[in-house]
Design a protein around this motif. Structure first.
Motif, mmCIF file in Angstrom:
data_model
loop_
_atom_site.group_PDB
_atom_site.id
_atom_site.type_symbol
_atom_site.label_atom_id
_atom_site.label_comp_id
_atom_site.label_asym_id
_atom_site.label_seq_id
_atom_site.Cartn_x
_atom_site.Cartn_y
_atom_site.Cartn_z
ATOM 1 N N LYS A 132 0.827 -1.209 0.000
ATOM 2 C CA LYS A 132 0.000 0.000 0.000
ATOM 3 C C LYS A 132 0.862 1.261 0.000
ATOM 4 O O LYS A 132 0.513 2.265 -0.632
ATOM 5 C CB LYS A 132 -0.930 -0.008 1.219
ATOM 6 C CG LYS A 132 -1.980 -1.112 1.165
ATOM 7 C CD LYS A 132 -2.879 -1.100 2.388
ATOM 8 C CE LYS A 132 -3.934 -2.195 2.305
ATOM 9 N NZ LYS A 132 -4.827 -2.206 3.487
ATOM 10 N N ARG A 161 0.962 4.300 -2.689
ATOM 11 C CA ARG A 161 0.873 5.716 -2.306
ATOM 12 C C ARG A 161 2.011 6.532 -2.883
ATOM 13 O O ARG A 161 1.822 7.654 -3.363
ATOM 14 C CB ARG A 161 0.870 5.833 -0.780
ATOM 15 C CG ARG A 161 -0.505 5.736 -0.167
ATOM 16 C CD ARG A 161 -0.429 5.563 1.322
ATOM 17 N NE ARG A 161 0.500 6.457 1.980
ATOM 18 C CZ ARG A 161 0.821 6.372 3.263
ATOM 19 N NH1 ARG A 161 0.297 5.407 3.996
ATOM 20 N NH2 ARG A 161 1.654 7.219 3.810
ATOM 21 N N GLU A 205 -3.810 3.856 3.449
ATOM 22 C CA GLU A 205 -3.830 4.337 2.073
ATOM 23 C C GLU A 205 -3.708 5.860 1.998
ATOM 24 O O GLU A 205 -3.723 6.424 0.906
ATOM 25 C CB GLU A 205 -5.143 3.913 1.397
ATOM 26 C CG GLU A 205 -5.460 2.433 1.534
ATOM 27 C CD GLU A 205 -6.886 2.128 1.126
ATOM 28 O OE1 GLU A 205 -7.534 3.023 0.535
ATOM 29 O OE2 GLU A 205 -7.351 1.011 1.384
#
Length: 509
Positions: free
Chosen positions: A182, A186, A329
């Motif tokens: 994740k 990002r 996130e």
């Protein structure tokens, strides 16, 4: 104007280069996690110091906090100013803990080398009867849930076999790998996501409305937000203001109407408050009432920004779990605190969890206008922030703001200017999100990866010491048994000689 444009282009190139390097660093960290997991499963079950934390807690309960010296804080579900938030000083690690940002990394890495050497030199002098050298509460990412071990009359965790502990540790490694995936997403995503979160009825929806100068999200005196609402600029939807109700966020595609349902503005309040259709998220494409890019947060001319309004932390356990997972996130966390309630236990837990990667949290203390003794309220909240997020406290002038979002909305409706406090908060948030992207977007990912590596180093020292002690115990047994073994060899030799003599005598007869 040309110089400003050139400066912006230079900053963009530097930012893109740092993104690429951080991306490589995250991939290497994930590979290392995989290798350790494979080693843990197939070769050497990781030695995790379960017993030490139980003894430390029992000793602390028996004698209380050690007088004199500094005690290390540990993560706890109690209030942070409780005396239970300390460990016995004699058992606290001597190395510095992780409280670094991008600017601190090189200095911290140098410091950690000397700390590692000190720890290694102390390993041989440890007098712990069970060979436990480290305190698991000092881990930040690779930390197992050891709360059961705090009960002196419970041996549930202490009685686990090494194979069971290894499985728990393997699950934790897998979770870290997912989290790093994740983080990679990002870092490679050019947009920025701002999560507006906090406890029930803190005024999160009101704050989002005030930031976009638009009464679009429903708000009430009672808690009303039942699902995540992502507010983005309508330019991302061909300039069309529209609300998409999304049943599966993973399948959502703006260009595919089968992946969402269009919601009328008149139905928005019912969906947000009830969510009978069990949508996962609403995506709201809207226009900021201000046309100037230097004023609007969503339509800023630098990067696409999304404001995500969330359900309250302590509404129910499922929503809270979803919120904890969702923050992974997010680039920027805006934590909204009700000035009347301060930080609740659920709020403290969330900030401690987010602190594994985000050293800086943007905190908005809302409904400050309702407080009579404002100086006392501000002092008490800042004291809590100092314990929850030290680096946020260190930059409190830019990251902690005391406002009234409701007053701002009322001023907008009447055409009045924003208050100084709200304008200062809005300017700081814009700067933190757009101008300080190294700190708000990249530093959290780097911090998490560095914490993982430091935890690995920390556990490696424990495993080296455990392996060394096991070798010493085996050698001691061998030394103890060697005389007996030599006697047996001598007896065997004599028995063989006697057998040969008997056989020779039998043959001669």
């Amino acid at each position: 104007m040309s110089a400003t444009r050139e400066e912006q282009e230079t900053q963009q190139r530097i930012f893109a280069d740092k993104c690429r390097r951080l991306h490589t660093h995250l991939l290497n960290t994930k590979t290392l996690l995989k290798d350790i997991g494979e080693y843990n499963r197939s070769k050497w079950p990781v030695h995790y110091p379960l017993a030490r934390i139980a003894r430390a807690h029992e000793a602390h309960t028996a004698v209380g906090p050690t007088a004199g010296g500094s005690s290390g804080l540990r993560r706890s579900n109690s209030m942070l100013n409780s005396s239970d938030a300390t460990l016995v000083n004699s058992l606290a690690p001597t190395r510095l803990r992780r409280s670094m940002t991008t600017d601190d990394m090189s200095e911290y890495a140098t410091d950690s080398n000397s700390s590692g050497q000190t720890a290694a030199s102390n390993n041989t002098n440890d007098s712990d009867a069970a060979g436990r050298l480290l305190d698991p509460s000092d881990l930040s990412v690779l930390k197992l849930d050891l709360r059961l071990s705090y009960h002196a009359d419970s041996d549930v965790m202490g009685s686990l076999e090494e194979s069971s502990i290894a499985r728990l540790f393997d699950e934790r490694l897998t979770q870290c790998e997912v989290h790093i995936d994740k983080l990679i997403a990002r870092v490679t995503d050019k947009s920025s996501k701002i999560l507006v979160t906090g406890d029930l009825n803190a005024g999160k929806s009101t704050l989002v409305n005030a930031l976009i100068r638009h009464d679009i999200l429903p708000f009430d005196q009672q808690p009303c937000t039942m699902l995540f609402c992502e507010v983005v600029d309508a330019s991302q939807n061909d300039g069309i203001e529209e609300i998409h109700a999304i049943p599966d966020i993973q399948q959502y595609d703006r260009l595919n109407p089968l992946t969402y349902a269009v919601v009328k503005m008149s139905d928005l309040e019912d969906i947000v408050m009830e969510n009978d259709e069990q949508y996962q998220q609403l995506k709201i494409y809207t226009n900021d009432s201000r046309s100037a890019q230097h004023q609007s947060l969503l339509h800023n001319g630098v990067v696409d920004v999304a404001l995500i309004d969330s359900p309250g932390l302590n509404r129910d356990s499922l929503k809270t779990t979803q919120l904890f997972a969702r923050q992974e996130e997010i680039d920027v966390v805006v934590f909204v605190v009700n000035a009347e309630n301060h930080f609740t236990l659920s709020g403290q837990d969330f900030l401690l969890n987010a602190g594994n990667e985000k050293a800086h949290i943007f905190i908005v203390v809302n409904r400050f206008d309702a407080i009579r003794r404002k100086d006392r309220c501000e002092r008490m909240i800042l004291d809590q922030i100092r314990d929850l997020s030290p680096l946020t406290y260190a930059e409190r002038d830019e990251l902690v703001h005391f406002i009234s979002a409701h007053e701002q909305l009322a001023a907008d409706r009447e055409g009045k200017a924003s208050s100084d406090a709200f304008s200062r908060m809005e300017k700081s948030l814009r700067s933190f999100t757009l101008e300080q992207r190294f700190k708000s977007k990249l530093a959290p990912a780097q911090r998490y990866a560095m914490n993982v590596l430091f935890d690995m180093q920390y556990l490696a020292a424990e495993n080296v010491a455990a392996a060394t002690k096991r070798i010493q115990e085996i050698n001691a047994l061998l030394r103890e048994g060697m005389p007996k073994y030599e006697i047996l060899l001598q007896e065997r030799k004599e028995s063989a000689s006697q057998s040969e003599s008997i056989l020779d005598g039998s043959c001669q007869e």
